[in-house]
Design an enzyme around this catalytic site. Structure first.
Site, PDB file in Angstrom:
ATOM      1  N   HIS A  42     -10.435  -6.064   9.529  1.00 26.66           N
ATOM      2  CA  HIS A  42     -11.123  -5.965   8.240  1.00 26.66           C
ATOM      3  C   HIS A  42     -12.542  -5.424   8.386  1.00 26.66           C
ATOM      4  O   HIS A  42     -13.332  -5.530   7.443  1.00 26.66           O
ATOM      5  CB  HIS A  42     -11.200  -7.341   7.563  1.00 26.66           C
ATOM      6  CG  HIS A  42      -9.884  -7.925   7.163  1.00 26.66           C
ATOM      7  ND1 HIS A  42      -9.037  -8.518   8.060  1.00 26.66           N
ATOM      8  CD2 HIS A  42      -9.278  -7.991   5.953  1.00 26.66           C
ATOM      9  CE1 HIS A  42      -7.954  -8.945   7.419  1.00 26.66           C
ATOM     10  NE2 HIS A  42      -8.077  -8.631   6.144  1.00 26.66           N
ATOM     11  N   GLU A  65       0.817  -1.212   0.000  1.00 24.90           N
ATOM     12  CA  GLU A  65       0.000   0.000   0.000  1.00 24.90           C
ATOM     13  C   GLU A  65       0.850   1.260   0.000  1.00 24.90           C
ATOM     14  O   GLU A  65       0.509   2.260  -0.643  1.00 24.90           O
ATOM     15  CB  GLU A  65      -0.952  -0.003   1.197  1.00 24.90           C
ATOM     16  CG  GLU A  65      -2.112  -0.978   1.102  1.00 24.90           C
ATOM     17  CD  GLU A  65      -1.726  -2.431   1.404  1.00 24.90           C
ATOM     18  OE1 GLU A  65      -2.559  -3.328   1.181  1.00 24.90           O
ATOM     19  OE2 GLU A  65      -0.579  -2.643   1.879  1.00 24.90           O
TER      20      GLU A  65
END
Length: 346
Positions: free
Chosen positions: A143, A74
């Site tokens: 998540h 990322e």
């Protein structure tokens, strides 16, 4: 008494119904056709079409030069997107889960959000950071967060949170065309996925043509006179369900969908509170130092004399549990919202 959303007349111009994921893809595809500088990059956005169908079909039309799968880094690909934006491109970078922001926070906040400021306005960063938020499907603490408040708290980024397909398309057009960085936060549960069913509300009529929805304009999804309910994302639908149930008992709740957190439409909230005198803020983010507290503070600062009672519902200050029973316990449900409205009304 309930009412249609403010934008319902435009949505009803067509009988075509889209899921939120399809509406987002349609907006992205239109912008890519109109502007060669727009491209998409992220993990599993090309061949897979995004794990939440946020980019499905784009690869077939635009090819790998403009729809790019990236390595699992990322920091690297969001940094690349920032550089591309500063060079005149308009990237859409997908951060697969908002929970992963931590590994790229330097690129997001010290570069994406600040580079215009740090350059004295000599460069702009016209990019969209698109990311999935929310729980209710038992994927545990890494998540399942929303983290709306985290990004809204840090200056330099506009923060968008659609709750339905019509809004998602219009807000996506606006986001891609904006010359500032925009964080576009879509809730997984609202995308219309076969393996993660949505409530009935997110799938709406969506016009074929492109249209924009201005940032900073909340939408009154339901008119009422007894209690003001302010929310965003998934919990707009839970608030609407609770309001409709309570209407059978003569309690009329007004439901406001913020749509964007930065900028925040404070005036629409104040207008409603001046009418009802009672405020409930519902959020899937953490309670402390978050969205609920900010909205209540703004009402207190600008319209304290009108505010008779106030409540908030949010995730308590614990990581999102994995077990379904525990996740349901911490995440405000329709029954929790109805109970809070009823208590405010008494």
């Amino acid at each position: 008494m309930s009412t249609e959303p403010q934008d319902a007349s435009k949505a009803k111009e067509t009988e075509r119904q889209l899921t939120m994921s399809r509406a987002m893809v349609e907006a992205i595809a239109t912008e890519m056709r109109d502007n060669d500088e727009v491209f998409v990059m992220g993990e599993d956005v090309a061949d897979y079409g995004g794990i939440f169908s946020s980019t499905t079909g784009l690869l077939d039309e635009f090819g790998r030069d403009r729809v790019m799968d990236v390595p699992i880094s990322e920091t690297a690909f969001i940094g690349a997107a920032v550089g591309a934006a500063m060079s005149g491109m308009r990237p859409i970078a997908e951060l697969m889960f908002v929970d992963f922001f931590g590994v790229a926070m330097d690129q997001i906040y010290n570069n994406m959000a600040k580079n215009t400021y740090m350059s004295g306005g000599s460069v702009s960063v016209p990019m969209v950071l698109m990311t999935a938020v929310g729980g209710t499907y038992n994927d545990a603490g890494q998540h399942s967060q929303t983290l709306y408040g985290t990004f809204a708290h840090l200056p330099g980024m506009k923060v968008v949170v659609p709750s339905n397909a019509y809004d998602a398309k219009g807000l996506m057009h606006t986001a891609i065309r904006d010359d500032d960085p925009v964080v576009f936060m879509f809730h997984k549960r609202l995308m219309g996925l076969g393996w993660m069913p949505s409530p009935t509300g997110p799938k709406t009529g969506v016009p074929m043509e492109a249209y924009t929805i201005p940032f900073g304009e909340a939408d009154v999804k339901r008119v009422g006179s007894d209690v003001t309910v302010v929310s965003l994302g998934l919990h707009v639908h839970r608030a609407l369900e609770a309001a409709e149930d309570l209407a059978e008992d003569g309690i009329e709740a007004e439901v406001i969908d913020l749509r964007t957190l930065v900028p925040l439409d404070t005036e629409t909230i104040l207008e409603s509170v001046r009418k009802t005198g009672k405020l409930l803020v519902v959020d899937e983010d953490y309670q402390s130092f978050g969205v609920t507290g900010e909205i209540i503070a703004r009402v207190a600062e600008h319209s304290l004399d009108d505010l008779k009672e106030v409540r908030r519902l949010a995730i308590p200050d614990v990581p999102i549990p994995y077990a379904r029973s525990l996740e349901d316990e911490v995440n405000p449900g329709t029954a929790d919202i109805a109970e809070a409205i009823r208590e405010l009304h008494e």
